[in-house]
Motif scaffolding. Structure first.
Motif, PDB file in Angstrom:
ATOM      1  N   VAL A   3      -3.369 -25.017 -20.220  1.00 13.94           N
ATOM      2  CA  VAL A   3      -2.979 -25.754 -21.415  1.00 13.94           C
ATOM      3  C   VAL A   3      -1.728 -26.543 -21.110  1.00 13.94           C
ATOM      4  CG1 VAL A   3      -3.994 -24.132 -23.059  1.00 13.94           C
ATOM      5  CG2 VAL A   3      -1.671 -23.765 -22.269  1.00 13.94           C
ATOM      6  N   GLU A   4      -1.533 -27.610 -21.864  1.00 16.93           N
ATOM      7  CA  GLU A   4      -0.383 -28.465 -21.638  1.00 16.93           C
ATOM      8  C   GLU A   4       0.806 -27.958 -22.431  1.00 16.93           C
ATOM      9  OE1 GLU A   4       0.685 -33.215 -21.915  1.00 16.93           O
ATOM     10  OE2 GLU A   4      -1.062 -32.406 -22.919  1.00 16.93           O
ATOM     11  N   ARG A  86       3.058 -33.561 -11.516  1.00 16.50           N
ATOM     12  CA  ARG A  86       2.656 -33.728 -12.916  1.00 16.50           C
ATOM     13  C   ARG A  86       2.102 -32.424 -13.483  1.00 16.50           C
ATOM     14  NH1 ARG A  86      -1.779 -35.290 -15.974  1.00 16.50           N
ATOM     15  NH2 ARG A  86      -1.297 -36.661 -17.733  1.00 16.50           N
ATOM     16  N   LEU A  87       1.336 -31.693 -12.681  1.00 19.83           N
ATOM     17  CA  LEU A  87       0.843 -30.392 -13.123  1.00 19.83           C
ATOM     18  C   LEU A  87       1.995 -29.419 -13.375  1.00 19.83           C
ATOM     19  CD1 LEU A  87      -2.282 -29.637 -10.887  1.00 19.83           C
ATOM     20  CD2 LEU A  87      -2.212 -29.771 -13.391  1.00 19.83           C
ATOM     21  N   VAL A 133      -7.846 -31.171 -11.882  1.00 20.60           N
ATOM     22  CA  VAL A 133      -7.071 -30.149 -12.594  1.00 20.60           C
ATOM     23  C   VAL A 133      -6.083 -30.815 -13.559  1.00 20.60           C
ATOM     24  CG1 VAL A 133      -5.520 -28.188 -12.338  1.00 20.60           C
ATOM     25  CG2 VAL A 133      -7.364 -28.532 -10.700  1.00 20.60           C
ATOM     26  N   ASN A 134      -5.533 -31.970 -13.189  1.00 24.61           N
ATOM     27  CA  ASN A 134      -4.674 -32.709 -14.117  1.00 24.61           C
ATOM     28  C   ASN A 134      -5.424 -33.054 -15.397  1.00 24.61           C
ATOM     29  OD1 ASN A 134      -1.759 -34.023 -13.423  1.00 24.61           O
ATOM     30  ND2 ASN A 134      -2.804 -33.410 -11.542  1.00 24.61           N
ATOM     31  N   GLY A 135      -6.692 -33.426 -15.259  1.00 30.06           N
ATOM     32  CA  GLY A 135      -7.476 -33.732 -16.451  1.00 30.06           C
ATOM     33  C   GLY A 135      -7.625 -32.537 -17.366  1.00 30.06           C
ATOM     34  N   LEU A 136      -7.691 -31.340 -16.794  1.00 23.14           N
ATOM     35  CA  LEU A 136      -7.879 -30.136 -17.605  1.00 23.14           C
ATOM     36  C   LEU A 136      -6.680 -29.815 -18.486  1.00 23.14           C
ATOM     37  CD1 LEU A 136      -9.633 -27.688 -15.104  1.00 23.14           C
ATOM     38  CD2 LEU A 136     -10.682 -29.026 -16.924  1.00 23.14           C
ATOM     39  N   ILE A 147     -11.357 -37.901 -17.085  1.00 22.53           N
ATOM     40  CA  ILE A 147     -10.563 -37.859 -15.843  1.00 22.53           C
ATOM     41  C   ILE A 147     -11.113 -36.785 -14.911  1.00 22.53           C
ATOM     42  CG2 ILE A 147      -8.306 -37.254 -14.885  1.00 22.53           C
ATOM     43  CD1 ILE A 147      -7.037 -38.569 -17.347  1.00 22.53           C
ATOM     44  N   THR A 148     -11.332 -35.596 -15.459  1.00 19.13           N
ATOM     45  CA  THR A 148     -11.859 -34.508 -14.647  1.00 19.13           C
ATOM     46  C   THR A 148     -13.268 -34.820 -14.153  1.00 19.13           C
ATOM     47  OG1 THR A 148     -10.532 -32.852 -15.801  1.00 19.13           O
ATOM     48  CG2 THR A 148     -12.484 -32.060 -14.651  1.00 19.13           C
ATOM     49  N   GLY A 149     -14.117 -35.326 -15.033  1.00 21.91           N
ATOM     50  CA  GLY A 149     -15.495 -35.614 -14.660  1.00 21.91           C
ATOM     51  C   GLY A 149     -15.620 -36.668 -13.575  1.00 21.91           C
ATOM     52  N   LEU A 150     -14.848 -37.739 -13.683  1.00 24.18           N
ATOM     53  CA  LEU A 150     -14.896 -38.783 -12.658  1.00 24.18           C
ATOM     54  C   LEU A 150     -14.347 -38.271 -11.329  1.00 24.18           C
ATOM     55  CD1 LEU A 150     -13.832 -41.916 -14.750  1.00 24.18           C
ATOM     56  CD2 LEU A 150     -16.118 -41.342 -13.920  1.00 24.18           C
TER      57      LEU A 150
END
Length: 227
Positions: A3-4, A86-87, A133-136, A147-150
């Motif tokens: 989670v962010e 970023r993560l 993982v950033n997309g998640l 983002i994650t899918g691409l």
């Protein structure tokens, strides 16, 4: 679950830390490996070959090849450090960003893939993993899911050996759904992005004239499973 927790964008101080760490590590790696790079036989293709052709007229072939062998891995290292930072910023905080960069700088397996003269797809696979993982940890399921899918579409296009980790990331989104029904949109967006991205990458890279499924690349059979 992922989670962010941190701010949406990277602060100027964090960006400066990443930039300093990247420049220092890139310069050190280039200095340490300059002899081996200069004396090693060169074999390159794809984007690296295009970069050499672009730089050859003004710089000469030898200088262009030397720059490409240093610049391409340095680019993947810089992108990887930025995504890892970023993560860290999202999940922990500002203070740990520099520690993340230093951890990457002393990681032998990582530098083996992103060091000078490493122009194969290993470094870009790491970038795809970090981007996925950033997309998640994004706030918006649609944005984060795409983002994650691409990223997951590009990753197996580089090497099909990434499928176990792709399946693990999809499993995380499935667990999100089971934990909270409000998170059910994540898996749908990721799978749609994977299917669309895989079709686009396959069409651009190989066209529709070659529908053979190879052992080390994503093919029509794999794409059909996503659709």
């Amino acid at each position: 679950m992922l989670v962010e927790r941190g701010r949406y964008g990277m602060s100027a101080q964090s960006a400066l830390h990443v930039g300093i760490a990247w420049l220092a590590v890139s310069a050190l790696l280039a200095f340490v490996n300059i002899g081996a790079i200069s004396n090693s036989p060169l074999a390159y293709s794809g984007d690296t070959a295009r970069l050499v052709l672009l730089l050859s007229p003004p710089l000469g072939a030898d200088a262009a090849e030397l720059i490409a062998l240093i610049a391409v891995p340095a680019l993947t290292l810089g992108i990887g450090m930025s995504l890892a930072a970023r993560l860290t910023l999202r999940l922990i905080g500002d203070r740990e960003v520099m520690l993340t960069c230093l951890a990457m700088a002393i990681s032998a397996p990582l530098l083996t893939q992103m060091g000078p003269a490493q122009i194969e797809h290993g470094g870009w696979q790491l970038v795809c993993a970090l981007l996925a993982v950033n997309g998640l940890v994004a706030r918006n399921p649609r944005t984060g899911g795409w983002i994650t899918g691409l990223s997951l579409a590009a990753w197996p296009s580089l090497s099909i050996e990434s499928w176990p980790l792709v399946a693990a990331i999809l499993g995380i989104t499935g667990l999100r759904w089971l934990r909270d029904r409000a998170d059910r949109m994540w898996l749908g967006h990721i799978v749609r992005a994977m299917a669309g991205g895989s079709i686009a990458i396959y069409t651009v890279a190989r066209g529709v004239g070659d529908l053979t499924t190879y052992c080390d690349r994503i093919g029509p059979v794999h794409i059909a499973m996503l659709c």
